[in-house]
Design an enzyme around this catalytic site. Structure first.
Site, PDB file in Angstrom:
ATOM      1  CE1 TYR A   1      -3.350  -2.701   0.268  1.00  0.00           C
ATOM      2  CE2 TYR A   1      -3.760  -2.087   2.538  1.00  0.00           C
ATOM      3  CZ  TYR A   1      -4.066  -2.853   1.452  1.00  0.00           C
ATOM      4  OH  TYR A   1      -5.074  -3.771   1.523  1.00  0.00           O
TER       5      TYR A   1
ATOM      6  N   GLY B   1     -20.059  -0.836  -4.210  1.00  0.00           N
ATOM      7  CA  GLY B   1     -21.149  -1.387  -4.992  1.00  0.00           C
ATOM      8  C   GLY B   1     -20.572  -2.116  -6.188  1.00  0.00           C
TER       9      GLY B   1
ATOM     10  N   PRO C   1     -20.669   3.391  -4.450  1.00  0.00           N
ATOM     11  CG  PRO C   1     -22.660   2.200  -4.403  1.00  0.00           C
ATOM     12  CD  PRO C   1     -21.388   2.399  -3.643  1.00  0.00           C
TER      13      PRO C   1
END
Length: 303
Positions: free
Chosen positions: A71, A223, A232
């Protein structure tokens, strides 16, 4: 919903081996990103903001942070931010990391680690985090292939004391069984959420509950088709109805639904936005009714 008095303890606790954590945790991936690609209206463009978010998470009772050496961006490394923000670490803080994939200095993805390379990648996490061992290391897989050699290599590091507990990520039930024949498994991280239940996902959730293994979904706020776990852009009307009924955000409803899939389910939402952090933590106190849970579960991949 009100957020200012709520802490991560509201979600309850679970044990990762001999380590007790609040079920509402924090995922560090988004701390290394710039711009809105990971779902935040604003993400940190400097170290100070990222460090402030991490410190605030701990103030709010978060004692389970998920990270990885891979990361990182050209500006930041999640592990080094955690080290800078939280070291010396609180006694109750559990840091979970993962190994398997790797990235070169320029960010390019490297070949999946071979068993002999896992020691190097574990030591890299230890160095970046400034610790003498890792609390939990998840073996991240890239398909339903045998994992015995890889997990066996991590089990050797556990025997040496470099790793306290082992977990798995992106696995199927057969791989869980294969790993447990080698060493104890304390957690499984798979993609899971409303609209993100891929074939076999519910079986893994159920199996973990039966075995007393923590199930830790990633992208729980996402989503279908969302970019890198982003919320989303357009929510299903049923989800919006539930959110309005509770005075909550859709993301909070998604987190609450996730946590109510079982007492062994942990959440690790990530954000670089302090306001979103407060909202995520507060979602641990949100209780959906049985009918709301059924309605949301019925959305399947449509959410």
């Amino acid at each position: 919903m009100t957020t200012h008095t709520l802490t991560a303890a509201a979600a309850g606790t679970w044990r990762l081996g001999d380590l007790t954590v609040n079920r509402m945790g924090f995922g560090a991936m988004r701390l290394t990103q710039n711009g809105p690609a990971f779902g935040d209206a604003i993400t940190p463009h400097d170290r100070d903001r990222a460090i402030a978010v991490l410190r605030r998470a701990v103030e709010l009772g978060v004692n389970h942070i998920d990270t990885a050496a891979f990361y990182f961006s050209p500006l930041r490394s999640a592990n080094e931010l955690i080290n800078r923000a939280l070291g010396p670490y609180p006694d109750d803080l559990v840091i979970t990391t993962k190994v398997g994939p790797g990235r070169g200095p320029g960010g390019d993805w490297l070949d999946w680690a071979r068993p002999g390379q896992l020691r190097e990648r574990v030591l890299e996490n230890i160095r970046q985090l400034g610790r003498d061992h890792l609390d939990v290391v998840n073996l991240r897989m890239n398909g339903p292939r045998p994992l015995g050699d890889l997990f066996g290599a991590l089990a050797e590091l556990r025997e040496e004391g470099l790793v306290r507990h082992l977990g798995l990520s992106n696995v199927v039930p057969e791989q869980i069984a294969e790993a447990r024949a080698i060493a104890p498994v304390v957690c499984v991280q798979n993609r899971y959420g409303i609209g993100e239940r891929r074939p076999g996902a519910d079986e893994v959730l159920r199996l973990c509950g039966e075995l007393g293994i923590a199930f830790v979904p990633f992208y729980a706020i996402a989503g279908t088709g969302s970019e890198a776990g982003a919320a989303p852009a357009h929510e299903h009307e049923a989800l919006l109805d539930v959110a309005r009924a509770h005075g909550a955000t859709p993301a909070q409803v998604r987190l609450a639904w996730t946590l109510q899939q079982g007492p062994h389910v942990l959440a690790i939402p990530g954000t670089g936005d302090p306001a979103h952090l407060e909202e995520n933590v507060a979602a641990g106190a949100l209780r959906l009714t049985g009918e709301e849970l059924r309605r949301l579960t019925g959305l399947g991949r449509a959410a």
